[in-house]
Design a protein around this motif. Structure first.
Motif, PDB file in Angstrom:
ATOM      1  N   UNK A 110      -0.433  20.832   0.216  1.00 22.21           N
ATOM      2  CA  UNK A 110      -1.314  20.269   1.238  1.00 22.21           C
ATOM      3  C   UNK A 110      -2.623  19.784   0.618  1.00 22.21           C
ATOM      4  N   UNK A 111      -3.229  20.631  -0.197  1.00 19.57           N
ATOM      5  CA  UNK A 111      -4.499  20.268  -0.840  1.00 19.57           C
ATOM      6  C   UNK A 111      -4.313  19.076  -1.760  1.00 19.57           C
ATOM      7  N   UNK A 112      -3.222  19.066  -2.525  1.00 17.82           N
ATOM      8  CA  UNK A 112      -2.969  17.970  -3.462  1.00 17.82           C
ATOM      9  C   UNK A 112      -2.804  16.645  -2.732  1.00 17.82           C
ATOM     10  N   UNK A 113      -2.074  16.653  -1.634  1.00 14.07           N
ATOM     11  CA  UNK A 113      -1.870  15.413  -0.874  1.00 14.07           C
ATOM     12  C   UNK A 113      -3.162  14.932  -0.227  1.00 14.07           C
ATOM     13  N   UNK A 114      -3.940  15.853   0.331  1.00 11.19           N
ATOM     14  CA  UNK A 114      -5.191  15.460   0.969  1.00 11.19           C
ATOM     15  C   UNK A 114      -6.179  14.906  -0.053  1.00 11.19           C
ATOM     16  N   UNK A 115      -6.230  15.530  -1.233  1.00 15.21           N
ATOM     17  CA  UNK A 115      -7.102  15.009  -2.288  1.00 15.21           C
ATOM     18  C   UNK A 115      -6.665  13.611  -2.707  1.00 15.21           C
ATOM     19  N   UNK A 116      -5.367  13.377  -2.729  1.00 18.60           N
ATOM     20  CA  UNK A 116      -4.857  12.058  -3.104  1.00 18.60           C
ATOM     21  C   UNK A 116      -5.234  11.022  -2.039  1.00 18.60           C
ATOM     22  N   UNK A 117      -5.167  11.409  -0.775  1.00 24.16           N
ATOM     23  CA  UNK A 117      -5.550  10.491   0.310  1.00 24.16           C
ATOM     24  C   UNK A 117      -7.034  10.152   0.228  1.00 24.16           C
ATOM     25  N   UNK A 118      -7.865  11.182   0.050  1.00 27.86           N
ATOM     26  CA  UNK A 118      -9.317  10.967   0.009  1.00 27.86           C
ATOM     27  C   UNK A 118      -9.716  10.137  -1.205  1.00 27.86           C
ATOM     28  N   UNK A 119      -9.171  10.481  -2.375  1.00 30.38           N
ATOM     29  CA  UNK A 119      -9.520   9.727  -3.584  1.00 30.38           C
ATOM     30  C   UNK A 119      -8.981   8.306  -3.508  1.00 30.38           C
ATOM     31  N   UNK A 120      -7.799   8.141  -2.926  1.00 32.47           N
ATOM     32  CA  UNK A 120      -7.247   6.802  -2.760  1.00 32.47           C
ATOM     33  C   UNK A 120      -8.087   5.969  -1.815  1.00 32.47           C
ATOM     34  N   UNK A 121      -8.513   6.572  -0.703  1.00 32.82           N
ATOM     35  CA  UNK A 121      -9.355   5.858   0.259  1.00 32.82           C
ATOM     36  C   UNK A 121     -10.678   5.447  -0.377  1.00 32.82           C
ATOM     37  N   UNK A 122     -11.266   6.351  -1.151  1.00 33.92           N
ATOM     38  CA  UNK A 122     -12.527   6.041  -1.832  1.00 33.92           C
ATOM     39  C   UNK A 122     -12.358   4.879  -2.801  1.00 33.92           C
ATOM     40  N   UNK A 178      -0.750   9.898  12.039  1.00 31.19           N
ATOM     41  CA  UNK A 178       0.443  10.042  11.197  1.00 31.19           C
ATOM     42  C   UNK A 178       0.705  11.511  10.886  1.00 31.19           C
ATOM     43  N   UNK A 179      -0.349  12.255  10.547  1.00 29.05           N
ATOM     44  CA  UNK A 179      -0.172  13.673  10.217  1.00 29.05           C
ATOM     45  C   UNK A 179       0.304  14.451  11.435  1.00 29.05           C
ATOM     46  N   UNK A 180      -0.314  14.187  12.595  1.00 28.55           N
ATOM     47  CA  UNK A 180       0.052  14.931  13.807  1.00 28.55           C
ATOM     48  C   UNK A 180       1.483  14.640  14.241  1.00 28.55           C
ATOM     49  N   UNK A 181       1.833  13.365  14.344  1.00 28.65           N
ATOM     50  CA  UNK A 181       3.186  13.024  14.790  1.00 28.65           C
ATOM     51  C   UNK A 181       4.213  13.361  13.716  1.00 28.65           C
ATOM     52  N   UNK A 182       3.815  13.193  12.438  1.00 31.02           N
ATOM     53  CA  UNK A 182       4.730  13.570  11.363  1.00 31.02           C
ATOM     54  C   UNK A 182       5.055  15.050  11.410  1.00 31.02           C
ATOM     55  N   UNK A 183       4.031  15.873  11.649  1.00 35.24           N
ATOM     56  CA  UNK A 183       4.241  17.317  11.763  1.00 35.24           C
ATOM     57  C   UNK A 183       5.184  17.643  12.914  1.00 35.24           C
ATOM     58  N   UNK A 185       0.817  -1.223   0.000  1.00 38.67           N
ATOM     59  CA  UNK A 185       0.000   0.000   0.000  1.00 38.67           C
ATOM     60  C   UNK A 185       0.851   1.275   0.000  1.00 38.67           C
ATOM     61  N   UNK A 186       0.568   2.217  -0.893  1.00 40.16           N
ATOM     62  CA  UNK A 186       1.357   3.456  -0.991  1.00 40.16           C
ATOM     63  C   UNK A 186       0.735   4.660  -0.283  1.00 40.16           C
ATOM     64  N   UNK A 187      -0.310   4.453   0.507  1.00 34.56           N
ATOM     65  CA  UNK A 187      -1.024   5.583   1.103  1.00 34.56           C
ATOM     66  C   UNK A 187      -0.188   6.370   2.112  1.00 34.56           C
ATOM     67  N   UNK A 188       0.855   5.727   2.662  1.00 41.63           N
ATOM     68  CA  UNK A 188       1.676   6.429   3.642  1.00 41.63           C
ATOM     69  C   UNK A 188       2.353   7.659   3.019  1.00 41.63           C
ATOM     70  N   UNK A 189       2.677   7.585   1.744  1.00 38.78           N
ATOM     71  CA  UNK A 189       3.401   8.689   1.090  1.00 38.78           C
ATOM     72  C   UNK A 189       2.611  10.002   1.107  1.00 38.78           C
ATOM     73  N   UNK A 190       1.370  10.037   0.579  1.00 40.94           N
ATOM     74  CA  UNK A 190       0.656  11.319   0.593  1.00 40.94           C
ATOM     75  C   UNK A 190       0.284  11.772   2.005  1.00 40.94           C
ATOM     76  N   UNK A 191       0.153  10.834   2.947  1.00 42.72           N
ATOM     77  CA  UNK A 191      -0.172  11.237   4.315  1.00 42.72           C
ATOM     78  C   UNK A 191       1.025  11.947   4.949  1.00 42.72           C
ATOM     79  N   UNK A 192       2.207  11.354   4.803  1.00 42.48           N
ATOM     80  CA  UNK A 192       3.409  12.028   5.291  1.00 42.48           C
ATOM     81  C   UNK A 192       3.688  13.289   4.477  1.00 42.48           C
ATOM     82  N   UNK A 193       3.308  13.266   3.199  1.00 39.57           N
ATOM     83  CA  UNK A 193       3.445  14.468   2.373  1.00 39.57           C
ATOM     84  C   UNK A 193       2.577  15.598   2.894  1.00 39.57           C
ATOM     85  N   UNK A 194       1.421  15.235   3.463  1.00 37.19           N
ATOM     86  CA  UNK A 194       0.545  16.242   4.071  1.00 37.19           C
ATOM     87  C   UNK A 194       1.226  16.884   5.271  1.00 37.19           C
TER      88      UNK A 194
END
Length: 302
Positions: free
Chosen positions: A56-68, A169-174, A35-44
């Motif tokens: 930020x918007x691009x990564x979040x859109x990628x996470x949401x569309x990927x999850x869907x 991931x977003x909180x601790x990554x930040x 699974x590659x979802x970790x990349x856009x989440x850490x990218x966020x």
């Protein structure tokens, strides 16, 4: 880059869905690694630290569309299965539809490792382990499978687990990237760095609180269920033994205590069990008793 993301995502969704349907832990673990979802989440998280709104918007859109997409793949896989894939019959589903506070703690720690691995090349080899530890695609596959099976409550629980992991991931990554002075390093490299507002950090912290509330409720419910089952089991076992029967299962589901007992005719007296449970402090708990009348029959040859 995006083409490889979508190919890996769809393949990991298929692997995760198939592993869940087959109740195979090994197969589900394989999906976590792919699974590659970790990349856009850490990218966020990186976009938050550098205050890059477009990234930020691009990564979040990628996470949401990927999850869907993963949910849709799970739903389609559910159409190919003749039986419902739900918590009652599948341990992979059962382990992902009732998230607790301990899941948030685990996700926070895993997010720290993932972000730390990004800042240190000498620990990058730990990323496959991070992918296994943080459950991203399997909960989404469970969402699709349980929705197709007509269990929206279980789907909501699995979605909460995914949201918990993403927020952690977003909180601790930040936090890790700020501590690692990513902003200063970007300045020295001449990269674009915006103004980091306190409101942004407050929103990130607030997301953890937002998911912590339902997780705390879930943890409390689990403790209450375990307490009720622990109190009921010895009472039920004694009741059954007194009547020559055997209790095979005691569990709590949707606030109802279920007791399954097997024995020979005549049927055990269920009313006496109700009285015994009331004396044990379970008077406010509804009880469903399943009496399985069994025996053996000899069928000689010829």
């Amino acid at each position: 880059m995006l083409s490889s993301f979508w190919v890996l995502l769809v393949l990991s969704a298929v692997i995760a869905g198939a592993g869940i349907v087959a109740d195979s832990t090994a197969t589900v673990i394989g999906a976590m690694i792919v699974a590659p979802l970790m990349r856009p989440i850490l990218g966020t998280a990186c976009a938050i630290v550098l205050s890059r709104r477009r990234q930020l918007v691009a990564n979040m859109l990628l996470v949401v569309s990927g999850a869907t997409t993963v949910v849709a793949v799970g739903w389609l896989l559910g159409l190919t299965v003749p039986l419902d894939v739900v918590a009652d019959t599948n341990s992979q589903v059962a382990g992902r539809v009732s998230p607790r506070l301990i899941d948030l703690i685990s996700a926070l720690a895993t997010g720290v490792v993932g972000a730390y691995a990004l800042t240190r090349s000498d620990v990058a080899d730990s990323l496959p382990g991070v992918a296994i530890a943080i459950s991203l695609v399997p909960p989404l596959a469970v969402v699709g499978l349980t929705l197709e099976s007509g269990s929206p409550d279980e789907a909501l629980g699995a979605l909460l687990l995914f949201g918990t992991n993403v927020a952690a991931i977003i909180a601790t990554g930040t936090a890790v990237l700020l501590i690692a002075r990513l902003r200063e390093a970007a300045h020295r490299a001449g990269a674009e760095v915006g103004v980091l507002a306190g409101r942004t950090l407050a929103i990130v912290a607030g997301s953890i609180i937002l998911v912590a509330v339902p997780l705390a409720v879930g943890s409390r419910n689990v403790v209450q269920e375990q307490t009720a089952v622990a109190a009921a089991r010895p009472v039920a076992q004694k009741w059954a033994a007194d009547q020559g029967w055997t209790v095979t299962d005691v569990f709590l589901r949707a606030g109802v205590l279920h007791i399954v007992s097997i024995g020979r005719p005549p049927e055990a007296d269920a009313e006496s069990l109700r009285a015994a449970l009331d004396r044990a402090g379970l008077a406010d708990t509804d009880v469903d008793v399943t009496l399985v009348v069994g025996g053996s029959v000899v069928l000689p040859a010829g």
